[in-house]
Design a protein around this motif. Structure first.
Motif, PDB file in Angstrom:
ATOM      1  N   ARG A 660      -6.881   6.007  24.077  1.00  0.00           N
ATOM      2  CA  ARG A 660      -6.726   7.328  24.708  1.00  0.00           C
ATOM      3  C   ARG A 660      -7.609   8.382  24.041  1.00  0.00           C
ATOM      4  NH1 ARG A 660      -3.334  11.151  22.800  1.00  0.00           N
ATOM      5  NH2 ARG A 660      -2.723  11.691  24.918  1.00  0.00           N
ATOM      6  N   SER A 661      -7.958   8.195  22.757  1.00  0.00           N
ATOM      7  CA  SER A 661      -8.809   9.178  22.076  1.00  0.00           C
ATOM      8  C   SER A 661     -10.181   9.255  22.731  1.00  0.00           C
ATOM      9  CB  SER A 661      -8.939   8.830  20.592  1.00  0.00           C
ATOM     10  OG  SER A 661      -9.569   7.569  20.428  1.00  0.00           O
ATOM     11  N   ILE A 666     -13.578  12.667  27.912  1.00  0.00           N
ATOM     12  CA  ILE A 666     -14.170  12.840  29.243  1.00  0.00           C
ATOM     13  C   ILE A 666     -14.103  14.311  29.641  1.00  0.00           C
ATOM     14  CG2 ILE A 666     -13.935  12.259  31.692  1.00  0.00           C
ATOM     15  CD1 ILE A 666     -12.815   9.538  30.772  1.00  0.00           C
ATOM     16  N   GLY A 667     -15.251  14.873  29.967  1.00  0.00           N
ATOM     17  CA  GLY A 667     -15.331  16.290  30.310  1.00  0.00           C
ATOM     18  C   GLY A 667     -15.558  17.173  29.114  1.00  0.00           C
ATOM     19  N   GLU A 668     -15.431  16.592  27.899  1.00  0.00           N
ATOM     20  CA  GLU A 668     -15.594  17.380  26.681  1.00  0.00           C
ATOM     21  C   GLU A 668     -16.935  17.104  26.001  1.00  0.00           C
ATOM     22  OE1 GLU A 668     -13.408  19.686  25.821  1.00  0.00           O
ATOM     23  OE2 GLU A 668     -12.092  19.131  27.497  1.00  0.00           O
ATOM     24  N   GLN A 672     -24.001  10.800  27.620  1.00  0.00           N
ATOM     25  CA  GLN A 672     -24.804  10.037  26.676  1.00  0.00           C
ATOM     26  C   GLN A 672     -24.045   9.746  25.375  1.00  0.00           C
ATOM     27  OE1 GLN A 672     -25.795  12.726  28.281  1.00  0.00           O
ATOM     28  NE2 GLN A 672     -27.430  11.967  29.642  1.00  0.00           N
ATOM     29  N   GLN A 673     -23.027  10.538  25.113  1.00  0.00           N
ATOM     30  CA  GLN A 673     -22.260  10.373  23.874  1.00  0.00           C
ATOM     31  C   GLN A 673     -20.896   9.729  24.111  1.00  0.00           C
ATOM     32  OE1 GLN A 673     -22.456  14.613  22.781  1.00  0.00           O
ATOM     33  NE2 GLN A 673     -23.628  14.006  20.973  1.00  0.00           N
ATOM     34  N   GLY A 694      -3.885   6.532  28.469  1.00  0.00           N
ATOM     35  CA  GLY A 694      -3.862   7.958  28.166  1.00  0.00           C
ATOM     36  C   GLY A 694      -4.560   8.802  29.211  1.00  0.00           C
ATOM     37  N   VAL A 695      -4.658   8.306  30.449  1.00  0.00           N
ATOM     38  CA  VAL A 695      -5.287   9.077  31.523  1.00  0.00           C
ATOM     39  C   VAL A 695      -4.308  10.157  31.985  1.00  0.00           C
ATOM     40  CG1 VAL A 695      -6.267   8.994  33.845  1.00  0.00           C
ATOM     41  CG2 VAL A 695      -6.685   7.115  32.232  1.00  0.00           C
ATOM     42  N   GLU A 696      -4.729  11.418  31.856  1.00  0.00           N
ATOM     43  CA  GLU A 696      -3.825  12.526  32.149  1.00  0.00           C
ATOM     44  C   GLU A 696      -4.333  13.439  33.258  1.00  0.00           C
ATOM     45  OE1 GLU A 696      -3.091  14.542  28.479  1.00  0.00           O
ATOM     46  OE2 GLU A 696      -2.120  12.799  27.544  1.00  0.00           O
ATOM     47  N   THR A 697      -5.620  13.351  33.605  1.00  0.00           N
ATOM     48  CA  THR A 697      -6.168  14.234  34.634  1.00  0.00           C
ATOM     49  C   THR A 697      -6.906  13.412  35.684  1.00  0.00           C
ATOM     50  OG1 THR A 697      -8.321  14.562  33.558  1.00  0.00           O
ATOM     51  CG2 THR A 697      -6.507  16.014  32.866  1.00  0.00           C
ATOM     52  N   GLN A 698      -7.009  14.005  36.896  1.00  0.00           N
ATOM     53  CA  GLN A 698      -7.739  13.335  37.971  1.00  0.00           C
ATOM     54  C   GLN A 698      -9.212  13.202  37.619  1.00  0.00           C
ATOM     55  OE1 GLN A 698      -6.126  12.018  40.702  1.00  0.00           O
ATOM     56  NE2 GLN A 698      -8.116  10.975  40.937  1.00  0.00           N
ATOM     57  N   GLN A 699      -9.737  14.190  36.878  1.00  0.00           N
ATOM     58  CA  GLN A 699     -11.142  14.121  36.456  1.00  0.00           C
ATOM     59  C   GLN A 699     -11.387  12.874  35.612  1.00  0.00           C
ATOM     60  OE1 GLN A 699     -12.291  17.128  33.674  1.00  0.00           O
ATOM     61  NE2 GLN A 699     -14.493  16.730  33.854  1.00  0.00           N
ATOM     62  N   GLN A 700     -10.456  12.570  34.686  1.00  0.00           N
ATOM     63  CA  GLN A 700     -10.594  11.379  33.856  1.00  0.00           C
ATOM     64  C   GLN A 700     -10.521  10.113  34.701  1.00  0.00           C
ATOM     65  OE1 GLN A 700      -7.333  12.030  31.207  1.00  0.00           O
ATOM     66  NE2 GLN A 700      -8.488  13.410  29.835  1.00  0.00           N
ATOM     67  N   ALA A 701      -9.590  10.077  35.657  1.00  0.00           N
ATOM     68  CA  ALA A 701      -9.444   8.904  36.517  1.00  0.00           C
ATOM     69  C   ALA A 701     -10.705   8.683  37.352  1.00  0.00           C
ATOM     70  CB  ALA A 701      -8.220   9.067  37.412  1.00  0.00           C
TER      71      ALA A 701
END
Length: 738
Positions: A660-661, A666-668, A672-673, A694-701
């Protein structure tokens, strides 16, 4: 009854002990009543039996801690748990430290605990089924047990006495005069025998004439005889004492009389004939007389030469290899420092040679001994005699002294000679910990143990680590111990459960699995975080019992899902390294599957990356066996460890889990990193599926699906929940997508 008469009076303990204490530990009240009736009027070796009863292992533990003169424990095998009796024996021997009390193991069912294995693995003295233990047999068992107990008590008493003799030697032979030495002899004898100092006299024969009465001078005395020091025998003004001393000197032998003991030290050993009068209100036991004989012989030789006692001092307090103080000496000096007024000014530093065992293995013990000698010499040369340098064990050294003299950084600097890197035996790396005695309250042994734990924690960070003892460490250890006891009670009370968190296919939005997560709800309704108790269970070995329980609960959940019409949903079960590396893990797993009525295809075993790398070949063998059964394997927390990708290619696993870390990045951070993308690509290369936790947002999914990861779990979809709640959630989830 004739068997009782065969034993010597010497085996019945001290005269002040009028009973044999027997502890019966059994949760069967009827057996306890029968035991009390059988022992009610029984006497063994001239003493009656005093029965103490406990109805649980916890109650028995408290009684064993309270009474140190229990001769025999009649112990039921099964009480709160199947192994409660055996755990009590381990606590008695290893925690309480009682080696004298005899233990007779009882069972209501023959074969419940294998007698041969129990007698081999535990310090148990006899093993009977309750049906075999009739009145005659019970008497025989009691007689043998109390005889063994009394013999061990005699041995223990003698051992303590011998230790006192060894410890007293330094005080005796630091004396500058005969008077000083004699006074210390009197003091040590009172301690050895537990007598009052009143009425002890030491005399020396002066210029004895052949066939004439001994002419002796009082060289030391205590109590009412103090004023007679330097006087002749008559100055004692007690005819009975004078007569006893004259008789001892005339007969040239030690006398053990009803109201006194008179020790004799012969001229050929002591340089002159000495006699020591010891007034006592009781006859000394045979053990005490043997101790006096040992002590007398030592004193005799000591009066002529301190060589023997110097050697005893070395054996007890000096390291054989390095000729510096050892752990015993450190404990003694540390105890004195902790109890002195200057405690706050003193500091204890422990230093440890990094990777010493590796060097020993590579170059041999001769090289290792050379290194130890080099360290000891440099430490001795760096400090004066007021600072204690001791070898605690192996490559662990201790330095105890005043703060202004002892500094860990200066000690380590003694071995950092970079300009002489070619020097044979160069010590390149030391780790240390500093304990300011002002920060510690407790015994010397506890202080050393806490300092060792602090050093161990520092060394876990790598080589060349230097830590400071934190007093909160004591409280943390106490809290960990309390939590471990509470965890064991929670397991017994059924407070441990599993919560199930769904895993979703992001393309079809079907639920493909659930992960079984440990949960502990206290009796007050409060939840204890898994990160608090799972690592504690792993550190203490309790994870074997706890993990077995969690596995059974997870399989019950799998059965519940199948019965509700969801056989395609796999249940992921977390397995720790100690569990997986058990020699019979696969067989135990099969047995649990059969008992639960669960198909192997409905189960996934989840291990962490660090577990996979613990013992790679053995782990692979276990995982291959599981997969051959149809069980899937997932590698959890991938990317958080230090495993080699070469190993990953041959690791028998079906799925990698993105920690989850990495999902939180994602988004942060830029693509490339992103480590998550690298893990997805690695999984594809080695032919494994990948799942993100640890997927908590739709953006991450959306991101992980776009990058090739189809499976996910996290709060975006559902929180971990109980089995019944999960079934309701599954129905609602299916309805919402139909």
């Amino acid at each position: 009854m004739d068997e009782q008469l065969a034993f010597s009076d010497d085996l019945t303990g001290s005269a002040s002990q009028l009973v044999w204490r027997v502890l019966a530990v059994d949760d069967d009240i009827n057996f306890q009543r029968a035991t009390a009736f059988a022992l009610g009027d029984m006497a063994v070796l001239g003493k009656r039996i005093e029965l103490i009863q406990a109805f649980s292992s916890r109650e028995a533990s408290m009684l064993l801690a309270e009474y140190d003169d229990i001769a025999l424990v009649l112990l039921d095998v099964v009480m709160e748990t199947e192994d409660a009796g055996l755990r009590l024996v381990k606590s008695l021997r290893e925690v309480i430290g009682n080696r004298e009390t005899r233990v007779v193991l009882l069972t209501g069912e023959p074969g419940l605990a294998p007698a041969h294995e129990v007698m081999r693995d535990y310090d148990i003295n006899d093993y009977w089924t309750k049906s075999e233990l009739g009145a005659d047999r019970l008497l025989t068992v009691l007689t043998a047990a109390v005889r063994g107990y009394s013999q061990l008590k005699v041995v223990s008493s003698a051992r303590r006495g011998l230790q006192m003799i060894v410890e007293s030697s330094n005080a005796l032979f630091c004396s500058k005069s005969t008077r000083d030495l004699s006074a210390k002899i009197l003091s040590e004898i009172t301690s050895l025998l537990g007598l009052q100092a009143e009425g002890i006299v030491c005399v020396r024969v002066e210029d004895q004439v052949l066939d004439a009465a001994p002419n002796a001078r009082v060289v030391s005395a205590s109590g009412r005889f103090t004023n007679s020091i330097d006087g002749d025998l008559e100055s004692l003004q007690d005819p009975q004492v004078v007569a006893a001393l004259r008789r001892c000197l005339l007969e040239q032998q030690t006398l053990n009389l009803s109201d006194c003991t008179v020790l004799f030290f012969p001229q050929y050993q002591a340089g002159a004939d000495y006699a020591c009068y010891i007034a006592s209100s009781r006859t000394l036991s045979s053990t005490e007389m043997e101790l006096l004989k040992v002590f007398s012989a030592s004193i005799s030789r000591g009066l002529h030469s301190v060589a023997l006692f110097s050697r005893l001092e070395e054996m007890a307090y000096q390291d054989d290899l390095l000729a510096i103080p050892n752990r015993n000496a450190l404990i003694r000096m540390l105890d004195m420092a902790l109890n002195s007024e200057a405690k706050d000014q003193r500091v204890l530093v422990l230093v440890d040679i990094d990777n010493f065992s590796g060097a020993n293995t590579a170059f041999g013990t001769g090289y290792g001994d050379f290194i130890l000698g080099l360290v000891a010499k440099r430490l001795r040369d760096a400090f004066d005699s007021s600072v204690l340098i001791a070898r605690v064990r192996d490559d662990l050294f201790a330095i105890l002294g005043l703060k202004e003299q002892v500094c860990a950084a200066d000690i380590v600097a003694l071995f950092h000679h970079h300009s002489r890197a070619h020097e044979l035996g160069q010590v390149h790396s030391l780790s240390s910990v500093t304990m300011h005695l002002s920060d510690f309250s407790g015994s010397a042994r506890a202080a050393l143990q806490d300092a060792l734990l602090a050093l161990k924690q520092a060394k876990q960070l790598g080589h060349d680590q230097h830590g400071i003892y934190d007093p909160t460490l004591q409280r943390a250890h106490a809290e960990s111990y309390r939590l471990l006891l509470a965890l064991r009670d929670a397991v017994d009370a059924g407070q441990i459960s599993v919560a199930l968190q769904p895993q979703v296919d992001l393309q079809t939005m079907r639920v493909i699995g659930v992960e079984a997560l440990a949960r502990w709800r206290n009796s007050d309704g409060q939840m204890v975080p898994p990160l608090s108790f799972i690592p504690l269970a792993e550190a203490t070995g309790y994870i074997l019992l706890l993990g077995d329980l969690l596995m059974r609960l997870a399989l019950q959940a799998a059965k519940q899902l199948a019965d509700a019409g969801y056989p395609q949903i796999r249940v992921a079960i977390n397995v720790s390294a100690p569990q997986l590396l058990q020699h019979d893990f696969v067989e135990r797993f099969k047995s649990h599957l059969v008992s639960a009525g669960v198909a192997p295809e409905q189960v996934e075993v989840e291990i962490t990356e660090s577990v996979a790398m613990r013992n790679f070949d053995a782990v692979c063998e276990k995982l291959r066996a599981l997969r051959s059964m149809g069980v899937e394997v997932a590698i959890d927390d991938f990317g958080t460890g230090f495993s080699s990708l070469n190993y990953l290619r041959v690791l028998p696993a079906d799925r990698l889990k993105i920690d989850r870390s990495f999902v939180l990045e994602i988004g942060e951070v830029s693509d490339q990193q992103m480590i998550a993308e690298a893990i997805i690509q690695i999984a594809a290369r080695v032919g494994m599926q990948v799942i993100a936790e640890g997927v908590e947002t739709q953006q991450q999914a959306d991101w992980i699906l776009q990058h090739g990861c189809r499976q996910a779990q996290g709060y975006l979809f559902a929180k971990p929940m109980a089995g019944a709640e999960l079934l309701d959630w599954l129905g609602a989830w299916s309805d919402a997508r139909s």
